[in-house]
Enzyme design. Structure first.
Site, PDB file in Angstrom:
ATOM      1  N   ASN A   1       7.991  -4.397   4.173  1.00 30.87           N
ATOM      2  CA  ASN A   1       8.714  -2.995   4.529  1.00 30.87           C
ATOM      3  C   ASN A   1       9.123  -2.925   6.050  1.00 30.87           C
ATOM      4  O   ASN A   1       9.134  -1.967   6.600  1.00 30.87           O
ATOM      5  CB  ASN A   1       7.939  -1.991   3.915  1.00 30.87           C
ATOM      6  CG  ASN A   1       6.203  -2.031   4.400  1.00 30.87           C
ATOM      7  OD1 ASN A   1       6.095  -2.811   5.374  1.00 30.87           O
ATOM      8  ND2 ASN A   1       5.471  -1.509   3.922  1.00 30.87           N
TER       9      ASN A   1
ATOM     10  N   ARG B   1      -0.255   3.128  13.009  1.00 25.30           N
ATOM     11  CA  ARG B   1      -1.284   3.807  12.391  1.00 25.30           C
ATOM     12  C   ARG B   1      -1.828   4.814  13.037  1.00 25.30           C
ATOM     13  O   ARG B   1      -2.052   4.852  14.239  1.00 25.30           O
ATOM     14  CB  ARG B   1      -2.556   2.801  12.078  1.00 25.30           C
ATOM     15  CG  ARG B   1      -2.513   1.662  11.043  1.00 25.30           C
ATOM     16  CD  ARG B   1      -2.590   2.444   9.712  1.00 25.30           C
ATOM     17  NE  ARG B   1      -2.310   1.266   8.498  1.00 25.30           N
ATOM     18  CZ  ARG B   1      -1.062   1.003   7.892  1.00 25.30           C
ATOM     19  NH1 ARG B   1       0.017   1.886   8.466  1.00 25.30           N
ATOM     20  NH2 ARG B   1      -1.092   0.213   6.931  1.00 25.30           N
TER      21      ARG B   1
ATOM     22  N   GLN C   1      -5.722   9.535   5.617  1.00 21.47           N
ATOM     23  CA  GLN C   1      -4.724  10.037   4.455  1.00 21.47           C
ATOM     24  C   GLN C   1      -5.319  10.311   3.163  1.00 21.47           C
ATOM     25  O   GLN C   1      -6.005   9.183   2.598  1.00 21.47           O
ATOM     26  CB  GLN C   1      -3.707   8.596   4.505  1.00 21.47           C
ATOM     27  CG  GLN C   1      -2.798   8.758   5.912  1.00 21.47           C
ATOM     28  CD  GLN C   1      -1.684   7.902   6.100  1.00 21.47           C
ATOM     29  OE1 GLN C   1      -1.273   7.622   6.861  1.00 21.47           O
ATOM     30  NE2 GLN C   1      -1.528   7.034   4.971  1.00 21.47           N
TER      31      GLN C   1
ATOM     32  N   HIS D   1       3.171  10.000   5.303  1.00 20.72           N
ATOM     33  CA  HIS D   1       3.323   8.375   5.381  1.00 20.72           C
ATOM     34  C   HIS D   1       4.380   7.963   4.387  1.00 20.72           C
ATOM     35  O   HIS D   1       4.271   7.690   3.304  1.00 20.72           O
ATOM     36  CB  HIS D   1       2.079   7.678   5.138  1.00 20.72           C
ATOM     37  CG  HIS D   1       2.019   6.276   5.463  1.00 20.72           C
ATOM     38  ND1 HIS D   1       0.759   5.469   5.551  1.00 20.72           N
ATOM     39  CD2 HIS D   1       2.995   5.279   5.998  1.00 20.72           C
ATOM     40  CE1 HIS D   1       0.885   4.221   5.928  1.00 20.72           C
ATOM     41  NE2 HIS D   1       2.175   4.045   6.058  1.00 20.72           N
TER      42      HIS D   1
HETATM   43  P1  NAD Z   1       2.855  -8.038  12.855  1.00 17.52           P
HETATM   44  O1  NAD Z   1       1.674  -8.829  12.570  1.00 17.52           O
HETATM   45  O2  NAD Z   1       4.160  -8.701  12.658  1.00 17.52           O
HETATM   46  O3  NAD Z   1       2.906  -7.756  14.561  1.00 17.52           O
HETATM   47  C1  NAD Z   1       1.843  -7.237  15.048  1.00 17.52           C
HETATM   48  C2  NAD Z   1       1.839  -7.503  16.525  1.00 17.52           C
HETATM   49  O4  NAD Z   1       0.858  -6.529  17.155  1.00 17.52           O
HETATM   50  C3  NAD Z   1       1.618  -8.865  16.879  1.00 17.52           C
HETATM   51  O5  NAD Z   1       2.663  -9.459  17.625  1.00 17.52           O
HETATM   52  C4  NAD Z   1       0.191  -8.779  17.601  1.00 17.52           C
HETATM   53  O6  NAD Z   1       0.064  -9.609  18.509  1.00 17.52           O
HETATM   54  C5  NAD Z   1       0.498  -7.352  18.239  1.00 17.52           C
HETATM   55  N1  NAD Z   1      -0.814  -6.818  18.605  1.00 17.52           N
HETATM   56  C6  NAD Z   1      -2.232  -6.871  17.863  1.00 17.52           C
HETATM   57  N2  NAD Z   1      -2.961  -6.385  18.712  1.00 17.52           N
HETATM   58  C7  NAD Z   1      -2.443  -5.788  20.071  1.00 17.52           C
HETATM   59  C8  NAD Z   1      -2.650  -5.145  21.255  1.00 17.52           C
HETATM   60  N3  NAD Z   1      -3.996  -4.890  21.306  1.00 17.52           N
HETATM   61  N4  NAD Z   1      -1.936  -4.980  22.198  1.00 17.52           N
HETATM   62  C9  NAD Z   1      -0.678  -5.221  21.954  1.00 17.52           C
HETATM   63  N5  NAD Z   1      -0.132  -5.910  20.932  1.00 17.52           N
HETATM   64  C10 NAD Z   1      -0.954  -6.183  19.807  1.00 17.52           C
HETATM   65  O7  NAD Z   1       2.842  -6.809  12.028  1.00 17.52           O
HETATM   66  P2  NAD Z   1       4.179  -5.867  11.557  1.00 17.52           P
HETATM   67  O8  NAD Z   1       4.641  -6.386  10.452  1.00 17.52           O
HETATM   68  O9  NAD Z   1       5.029  -5.694  12.712  1.00 17.52           O
HETATM   69  O10 NAD Z   1       3.454  -4.532  11.422  1.00 17.52           O
HETATM   70  C11 NAD Z   1       2.510  -3.873  12.550  1.00 17.52           C
HETATM   71  C12 NAD Z   1       1.776  -2.762  11.870  1.00 17.52           C
HETATM   72  O11 NAD Z   1       2.683  -1.598  11.396  1.00 17.52           O
HETATM   73  C13 NAD Z   1       1.060  -3.092  10.633  1.00 17.52           C
HETATM   74  O12 NAD Z   1      -0.179  -3.571  10.962  1.00 17.52           O
HETATM   75  C14 NAD Z   1       0.740  -1.703   9.911  1.00 17.52           C
HETATM   76  O13 NAD Z   1      -0.245  -0.963  10.670  1.00 17.52           O
HETATM   77  C15 NAD Z   1       1.958  -0.652  10.501  1.00 17.52           C
HETATM   78  N6  NAD Z   1       2.868  -0.615   9.242  1.00 17.52           N
HETATM   79  C16 NAD Z   1       3.283   0.584   9.010  1.00 17.52           C
HETATM   80  C17 NAD Z   1       3.945   1.018   7.940  1.00 17.52           C
HETATM   81  C18 NAD Z   1       4.419   2.366   7.599  1.00 17.52           C
HETATM   82  O14 NAD Z   1       4.828   2.691   6.304  1.00 17.52           O
HETATM   83  N7  NAD Z   1       4.118   3.155   8.410  1.00 17.52           N
HETATM   84  C19 NAD Z   1       4.610  -0.151   7.421  1.00 17.52           C
HETATM   85  C20 NAD Z   1       4.187  -1.518   7.534  1.00 17.52           C
HETATM   86  C21 NAD Z   1       3.375  -1.678   8.677  1.00 17.52           C
END
Ligand code: NAD
Length: 364
Positions: free
Chosen positions: A118, A257, A286, A311
Site C-alpha cells: 500500500n 504511526r 486504534q 486510519h
Molecule cells: P520502508 O521500510 O520501506 O522505509 C522505512 C524507512 O524509514 C527506511 O528507509 C528506514 O531506514 C527509515 N527509518 C527507520 N528508522 C528511522 C529513524 N530513526 N530516522 C529516520 N529514518 C528511519 O517502509 P515503508 O514501506 O516506507 O513504510 C514506512 C512506514 O509507514 C511503515 O512502517 C508504517 O508504519 C507506515 N505505513 C502506514 C500506512 C497507513 O495506512 N497509514 C500504510 C503503510 C505503511
C-alpha cells in the site's frame, strides 16, 4: 489442525454495499475459501481489547495471527506469553509495530508483512494531506457546506506548495514515493532524514538532499512528512522539544504511526499556532477514543489546520486486493515450507530481518 486467528475491522452495512472491502471481518481477506479448502481452522473477529476479548481467548492456541494496522490486534509481550502455539504473525498491510518484536524474537515467532502493498496508496494520501493543509481546504469546504461565502476568512491561511521546503523523515518505499510525487510541484528544496542513505541516482532523480542531524532537518522545513516505522528509536520523536526546532507556522503530516508523536505536544503546537496544521490518518491507539486531542485541535488564526482522518490511507480498495492476496501467500508459503519473499520478513529465527526497525547489531 492449523488454527488461524484473524483480527480485522467490521464492515457491517458497508461490506454489504462494497464487496471489495476485503479487509473486513465479513470478507476476511478471502481467507475463508482458502482455509476451508486446506482444512484450516479459521477464527475471524474484531473483538480485540481486554482479557475477555476473542483475541485474548483465541490467541492461546492459534498457530498463526493475521491482523491489519487499521484495526490492529496488539500482540504484546504478555499476550505472546499466553500464545503457546504461535509461530507466525502476518500483517495484512505494512507496519508491524503492533507486535512486540523483541518478544516475538525471543519466542522465534516469524513476523511478516505484505511489503509494498500500500505504499503508493499512502504516498498519494500524503500529497493530498499536504495540499489540504497548505491550501487551507477543510475550513473552506466547511464554509461552503454551512451556506457561507467569506473568501478572506479562508484565504488568510492559504499558501502555495511551490517554493516551500519539504522534508521526509524516513525515505524508504513511501518516503521516496512522496518525494517523487512532490517533484512536479517545484518546491524550493526536497530534504530527507534517514539513517539509510538513498542510492545516489535515486536521490538525483528526485533532487533530494540528505540532512543528517534531526534538529538541522526540522529547522529547514516548511512541511515535514513522517514516513518511518515505529520502533524504540522513533517513538515520540516529534515532541515539545523537536517541535520547537520547527519553523513557526510549519505543517506536519503523519501517515506513518501515531506514536511517532507525543499527541498532547502536537495538539498544543496546533492550538497555539506554532504549527499551521497537522494531518494524517494514524493514531497512537486504534480505534482512537472519541475525546482524543487530535480530533478537535485547530489553528487559532484559521480555525483549520486539522486534516485528521481515521486510519485509511493504506486501505484503499486497490490496496486491499494486494494485501489480502499477499497475506494468503505468506500463509501458504509457511504451510508448505516454502521460503518467504525476503522483503516481507520483519523477524525470523529469533532475529530482525530488516534494518528499517532500528539500527541493531543483531540485525541479520
Ligand atoms: P520502508 O521500510 O520501506 O522505509 C522505512 C524507512 O524509514 C527506511 O528507509 C528506514 O531506514 C527509515 N527509518 C527507520 N528508522 C528511522 C529513524 N530513526 N530516522 C529516520 N529514518 C528511519 O517502509 P515503508 O514501506 O516506507 O513504510 C514506512 C512506514 O509507514 C511503515 O512502517 C508504517 O508504519 C507506515 N505505513 C502506514 C500506512 C497507513 O495506512 N497509514 C500504510 C503503510 C505503511
Amino acid at each position: 489442525m492449523v488454527k488461524v486467528l484473524a483480527i480485522l475491522y467490521d464492515g457491517g452495512v458497508h461490506a454489504e454495499q462494497q464487496p471489495k472491502l476485503l479487509g473486513t471481518t465479513e470478507n476476511a481477506l478471502g481467507l475463508r475459501p482458502y482455509c476451508e479448502k486446506n482444512g484450516i481452522e479459521l477464527v475471524v473477529t474484531s473483538d480485540k481489547e481486554g482479557p475477555e476479548s476473542a483475541f485474548n481467548k483465541h490467541i492461546v492456541d492459534a498457530d498463526v495471527l493475521i491482523t491489519t494496522p487499521f484495526h490492529p490486534g496488539y500482540l504484546t509481550r504478555e499476550l505472546i506469553a499466553t500464545a503457546k502455539n504461535l509461530k507466525l504473525a502476518i500483517t495484512a498491510g505494512v507496519g508491524s509495530d503492533h507486535v512486540d518484536l523483541d518478544a516475538a524474537n525471543e519466542r522465534k515467532i516469524t513476523v511478516a508483512e505484505v511489503t509494498g502493498s500500500n505504499v503508493v496508496s499512502v504516498a498519494e494520501h500524503v500529497l493530498m494531506t499536504i495540499l489540504v493543509l497548505v491550501r487551507n481546504f477543510v475550513p473552506a469546504h466547511d464554509q461552503i457546506r454551512e451556506g457561507g461565502w467569506e473568501v478572506a476568512a479562508v484565504a488568510k491561511g492559504e499558501y502555495d506548495l511551490e517554493n516551500k521546503v519539504v522534508g521526509t523523515l524516513g525515505a524508504g518505499r513511501i518516503g521516496y514515493r512522496v518525494l517523487q510525487r512532490l517533484k512536479p510541484f517545484d518546491c524550493k528544496e526536497l530534504l530527507y532524514f534517514d539513517y539509510t542513505e538513498l542510492p545516489a541516482d535515486a536521490a538525483k532523480e528526485v533532487g533530494a538532499r540528505r540532512v543528517e542531524d534531526l534538529k538541522d532537518f526540522l529547522s529547514q522545513c516548511d512541511i515535514v512528512t513522517l514516513n518511518c516505522p515505529l520502533h524504540e528509536g522513533t517513538k515520540g520523536i516529534i515532541n515539545k522539544e523537536t517541535l520547537s526546532y520547527m519553523k513557526q507556522g510549519a505543517w506536519l503530516v503523519n501517515t506513518a504511526r501515531g506514536a511517532l508523536c507525543v499527541a498532547e505536544d502536537v495538539a498544543e503546537a496546533v492550538n497555539s499556532g506554532k504549527l499551521a496544521g497537522y494531518g494524517g490518518d494514524v493514531w497512537p491507539k486504534q480505534p482512537a477514543p472519541a475525546d482524543h486531542c487530535w480530533r478537535k485541535m485547530a489553528n487559532p488564526l484559521t480555525g483549520g489546520g486539522n486534516a485528521m482522518v481515521p486510519h485509511m490511507s493504506g486501505t484503499s480498495l486497490d490496496a486491499q486486493i494486494r494485501y489480502a492476496n499477499g497475506a494468503i501467500t505468506i500463509l501458504d508459503n509457511w504451510r508448505n515450507g516454502k521460503p518467504q519473499t525476503p522483503s516481507d520478513l520483519i523477524t525470523i529465527d529469533g532475529a530482525y530481518a530488516t534494518k528499517a526497525y532500528g539500527q541493531r547489531a543483531a540485525t541479520k
